[in-house]
Design an enzyme around this catalytic site. Sequence first.
Site, mmCIF file in Angstrom:
data_model
loop_
_atom_site.group_PDB
_atom_site.id
_atom_site.type_symbol
_atom_site.label_atom_id
_atom_site.label_comp_id
_atom_site.label_asym_id
_atom_site.label_seq_id
_atom_site.Cartn_x
_atom_site.Cartn_y
_atom_site.Cartn_z
ATOM 1 N N ARG A 133 0.805 -1.214 0.000
ATOM 2 C CA ARG A 133 0.000 0.000 0.000
ATOM 3 C C ARG A 133 0.849 1.280 0.000
ATOM 4 O O ARG A 133 0.350 2.362 -0.289
ATOM 5 C CB ARG A 133 -0.958 -0.011 1.202
ATOM 6 N N SER B 115 38.092 42.809 -1.505
ATOM 7 C CA SER B 115 36.936 42.160 -2.131
ATOM 8 C C SER B 115 37.358 41.395 -3.378
ATOM 9 O O SER B 115 38.394 41.690 -3.976
ATOM 10 C CB SER B 115 35.906 43.216 -2.535
HETATM 11 C C1 UD1 Z 1 -2.496 -6.051 11.136
HETATM 12 C C2 UD1 Z 1 -3.406 -6.990 11.918
HETATM 13 C C3 UD1 Z 1 -4.618 -6.211 12.394
HETATM 14 C C4 UD1 Z 1 -4.191 -5.001 13.190
HETATM 15 C C5 UD1 Z 1 -3.192 -4.140 12.416
HETATM 16 C C6 UD1 Z 1 -2.619 -3.082 13.324
HETATM 17 C C7 UD1 Z 1 -3.201 -9.260 11.065
HETATM 18 C C8 UD1 Z 1 -3.748 -10.279 10.171
HETATM 19 N N1 UD1 Z 1 -3.821 -8.083 11.079
HETATM 20 O O1 UD1 Z 1 -3.172 -5.651 9.963
HETATM 21 O O2 UD1 Z 1 -5.416 -7.044 13.225
HETATM 22 O O3 UD1 Z 1 -5.324 -4.220 13.530
HETATM 23 O O4 UD1 Z 1 -2.113 -4.947 11.948
HETATM 24 O O5 UD1 Z 1 -1.804 -2.202 12.620
HETATM 25 O O6 UD1 Z 1 -2.238 -9.547 11.772
HETATM 26 N N2 UD1 Z 1 4.063 -9.214 8.164
HETATM 27 C C9 UD1 Z 1 5.032 -10.197 8.120
HETATM 28 N N3 UD1 Z 1 4.770 -11.329 7.424
HETATM 29 C C10 UD1 Z 1 3.593 -11.558 6.800
HETATM 30 C C11 UD1 Z 1 2.610 -10.548 6.860
HETATM 31 C C12 UD1 Z 1 2.878 -9.384 7.554
HETATM 32 O O7 UD1 Z 1 6.118 -10.052 8.678
HETATM 33 O O8 UD1 Z 1 3.444 -12.624 6.199
HETATM 34 C C13 UD1 Z 1 4.370 -7.973 8.929
HETATM 35 C C14 UD1 Z 1 4.284 -6.725 8.086
HETATM 36 O O9 UD1 Z 1 5.558 -6.436 7.527
HETATM 37 C C15 UD1 Z 1 3.866 -5.675 9.113
HETATM 38 C C16 UD1 Z 1 3.082 -6.471 10.130
HETATM 39 O O10 UD1 Z 1 3.399 -7.833 9.936
HETATM 40 O O11 UD1 Z 1 4.972 -5.053 9.754
HETATM 41 C C17 UD1 Z 1 1.577 -6.267 9.972
HETATM 42 O O12 UD1 Z 1 1.208 -6.565 8.629
HETATM 43 P P1 UD1 Z 1 0.246 -5.597 7.827
HETATM 44 O O13 UD1 Z 1 0.104 -6.138 6.467
HETATM 45 O O14 UD1 Z 1 0.636 -4.202 7.983
HETATM 46 O O15 UD1 Z 1 -1.120 -5.890 8.607
HETATM 47 P P2 UD1 Z 1 -2.399 -4.948 8.713
HETATM 48 O O16 UD1 Z 1 -3.251 -5.149 7.529
HETATM 49 O O17 UD1 Z 1 -2.028 -3.590 9.068
HETATM 50 CA CA CA Z 2 -0.103 -2.500 9.254
#
Ligand code: UD1
Ligand code: CA
Length: 509
Positions: A24, A420
Amino acid sequence: MTEPVENPARPTAVIVLAAGNGTRMKSKLMKVLHPLGGRTMIGHVLTAAQGADPRWLVTVVGHGRDQVGEHVRAQVPDAVIAVQETQEGTAQAVRVGLEALRASAGTTDGVVVVMSGDTPLLEADTLRGLVGDHAGSGRAVTVLTGEVADPTGYGRVIRGPGGAVSAIVEEKDATAAQRAVPEISSGIFAFDGAFLAEALPLVRNDNAKGEYYLPDVVALAVDKGRGVGAFRIDDVVQTEGANDRAQLAGLAAELNRRVLLRWMRDGVTVVDPASTWVDVTVSLARDVTLRPGVQLHGATTVAEDAVIGPDCTLTDVQVGERAQVVRTHGSGAVIGAGATVGPFSYLRPGTMLGAAGKIGGFVETKNARIADSAKVPHLSYVGDAEIGEGANIGAGTIFANYDGVKKHRTKVGRQFRGGSNNVFVAPVEVGDGAATGGGTVVRSDVPPGALAVSAGPQRVIEGWTARKRPGTPMAEAAEAARAEGGRIEADGVPEGPLGDQRGQEESPA
Ligand code: UD1
Ligand code: CA
């Protein structure tokens, strides 16, 4: 000696999740490496994590693993870096992190905190509060929650009839009623590590995204009759994540507002907080004044009673007490006590201005030591130079440090007085108490106390305009002046044909 008392709330580990690609953000830079307030997003998260004093700090990387891993190691050299090969969800990421923890620590027992790499405003105090609330509670999991103005995109905290947390439901899987719940999961949890290790393999991916969701562990804990708690904070911005650039800008502005508030409470005058940006890494003394349009970055420090602005951008600049810096762009520079800089000055790395020194308007400096009370007041370039105490560099002076192949240094002595429009052709050295005439090109060393002049003697060619530009407005003006008797005698030039020159030995500027 008594045995040191073990801190019961000391977590076994904090696991930071940073393997996602941050789609995103629409960026080639990994999401967690985007900066705000002087650190990357993950830099803020790691700082908070360190504040919770975990035995092990684990970071799960995947997309851009080299970049992110290197960045984490630079801040936390003993961090455990775990690689999640394919990004199948946050639960799977935590499994990878736990395996790495087990390999390093030999156990996953104790309190295990999980954080997202994209929740940059979370404070160490809050994390310690969460861990303190969880430790000794006997609960399987405690989730950090808050009520945000716009819960879109977050997991919603679903509570049962008694108010106990029963599940966390992701936006995409939520019913309309669940979406209306304003309490969100921050994605930050304190777990009973042993429970977490047992529960993660039970998480399934039969959801809207086909991913293994870490929040599903909450419902699993409830199913197993294990306690689940919510640690709800009022300061909700700490729970907010930045998934796109609009959220990042929002959090950056809020972080800045907080940083400025802290400095104002510590005795710094911020004339216009809305146009002032100060990194979390900057340090300011009491009675510093920041005028509108100031940005202070990196390791910048400002000492007591200094006034910065309006309109300055300073990165890694040390400003001494009582210094005044106006409309200046500076980096890697030191500004002495009581010195003045600007307006419109450009201080490049290695600039060191002494106490009560001056760098004035339209002056660029680089690798330049300008001693106490020395002045470069106007329109100059000073590169690879050393300027002695009390020296005064003339307006429009260029330190020509580059011969097209190599850079060379110029040394100017104490109490030097420059004319200067000088050029110092480096390498060259000018002694203490020496002087130069206007327009001098200093190509060889000048001994102490000597005057160097090199500009050609002035030639005056009488009647030139009348002969060469007859009938022009220029000629009319010259003729009118002559008719009025307003003739200016050529100074010291005998009457005669072209080419009269006056003696060079008479001509200090
Ligand atoms: C996530 C949570 C949501 C919470 C929100 C808070 C889940 C499914 N959802 O959503 O409940 O309200 O954060 O900000 O957990 N990441 C990994 N490996 C993966 C997927 C993600 O390391 O396979 C890491 C991402 O890099 C990130 C974090 O986990 O730092 C959260 O992932 P992101 O995709 O941002 O989740 P959200 O949709 O924000
Ligand atoms: Ca997030």
